[in-house]
Design an enzyme around this catalytic site. Structure first.
Site, PDB file in Angstrom:
ATOM      1  CE  LYS A  54     -22.867  65.777 -63.671  1.00 49.80           C
ATOM      2  NZ  LYS A  54     -22.314  65.632 -65.011  1.00 49.80           N
ATOM      3  CD  GLN A  98     -23.238  65.577 -68.542  1.00 54.23           C
ATOM      4  OE1 GLN A  98     -23.230  66.194 -67.484  1.00 54.23           O
ATOM      5  NE2 GLN A  98     -22.933  64.296 -68.626  1.00 54.23           N
ATOM      6  CG  ASP A 121     -16.124  66.666 -65.395  1.00 52.49           C
ATOM      7  OD1 ASP A 121     -16.485  66.037 -64.385  1.00 52.49           O
ATOM      8  OD2 ASP A 121     -16.816  66.768 -66.427  1.00 52.49           O
TER       9      ASP A 121
END
Ligand code: NDP
Length: 299
Positions: A54, A98, A121
């Protein structure tokens, strides 16, 4: 094999190029550089790989990448304090924590402490509610990537029968909401669904997000249907037991015989997920600055 292969790797490269172009324009015309903060708690090897990837792709499209690596025993208080700082930092437009988090941390609490406008997200309860009510939101990256590929392949999805196998909060449910938003007739199937084969056979669009290697065989697929395989499963290599290989949730060989179009694994949905994370960060940055959103990169 008769199905058209939907090349997620190539499509993701196209999305990243679009993002990079928009970022360059933002810098030149507005003096703004979008920034993505990624928070990793602990040393889960798979998470470390994702976070590295990422960060690399964020920089490649011209954005600022801020990585925050915290010890596995970080307290909830310290993690929430970091998120609060990132929420208040104007150079950070997207925040991603994460998952999975170590067991002592309450994931829901942590995710819901992110400013919804920076929740790239799309897991914050506000964004879930906005998506569910058809309002502008931040959309989870994997389903957004699937939607983009479907729109690119079909144009309009209106009136198509879509079956989503899997009802998780990160893939199945938001995928179903997005397909509903595009006027599909949507069925969500799961482990308690009766006669899953018959349900799948009615699908013009079949999305598999189950987490079971090659579970869906070709004779569950309606001839000419579009199959989107979200699954990523590592199995023992059939020809070399010392090696492993990645497979999806559908049996690719038999499904590709019947389907009209199919995403491969690897190289299908997977690459689109990070591309959509970058697209979401750009969208968040544009919204934060009252600028027009990038076209074709949102739901
Ligand atoms: P979850 O384990 O959270 O959910 C799996 C879903 O599949 C559940 O709803 C479950 O039903 C359903 N299911 C399990 N077994 C069956 C069965 N025999 N028949 C019908 N339904 C079944 O998984 P995720 O949604 O997180 O992930 C799904 C897959 O997608 C995984 O392979 C994952 O690795 C992959 N993935 C890929 C991403 C990418 O970037 N390409 C990103 C995220 C995930 P129930 O609710 O009844 O238990």
């Amino acid at each position: 094999m008769s199905a058209t292969i939907i090349d997620g790797k190539a499509f993701a490269a196209k999305v990243r190029a679009q993002v990079a172009e928009h970022v360059a324009r933002l810098k030149e015309e507005q003096g703004i550089t979008p920034g993505l903060a990624v928070v990793l708690v602990g040393e889960d090897p798979a998470s470390q790989v994702y976070v590295r990837s990422k960060g690399k792709q964020t920089v490649e499209v011209g954005m600022n990448s801020y990585e925050h690596k915290l010890e596995a025993d970080t307290s909830e208080e310290d993690l929430l304090a970091l998120i609060s700082r990132l929420n208040n930092d104007p150079s950070v437009h997207g925040i991603l924590v994460q998952l999975p988090l170590p067991g002592h941390l309450n994931s829901d609490l942590v995710i819901n402490s992110i400013d919804p406008a920076k929740d790239v997200d799309g897991f914050h309860i506000s964004n879930v509610g906005l998506l569910g009510t058809g309002q502008k939101s931040m959309v989870p990256c994997t389903p957004l990537g699937c939607l983009m590929m479907l729109r690119d392949h079909h144009g309009s999805l209106s009136g198509m029968n879509a079956v989503v196998v899997g009802r998780s909060n990160i893939v199945g449910k938001p995928m179903a909401q997005l397909l509903l938003g595009d006027s599909c007739t949507v069925t969500i199937a799961h482990s308690r669904t009766k006669d899953l084969a018959a349900v799948c056979q009615g699908a013009d669009i079949l999305v598999a997000a189950v987490g079971r290697p090659e579970m869906i065989p070709g004779d569950w697929v309606k001839p000419g249907a579009t199959v989107i395989d979200v699954g990523i499963n590592r199995i023992q290599h059939p020809e070399n037991p010392e090696k492993t290989k990645l497979v999806g949730d559908v049996d690719y060989a038999s499904c590709a015989e019947v389907a009209g179009a199919i995403t491969p694994v690897p190289g299908g949905v997977g690459p689109m997920t990070i591309a959509c994370l970058l697209a979401n960060t750009l969208t968040a940055c544009c919204r934060a600055n009252g600028l027009a959103e990038p076209e074709g990169l949102t739901a």
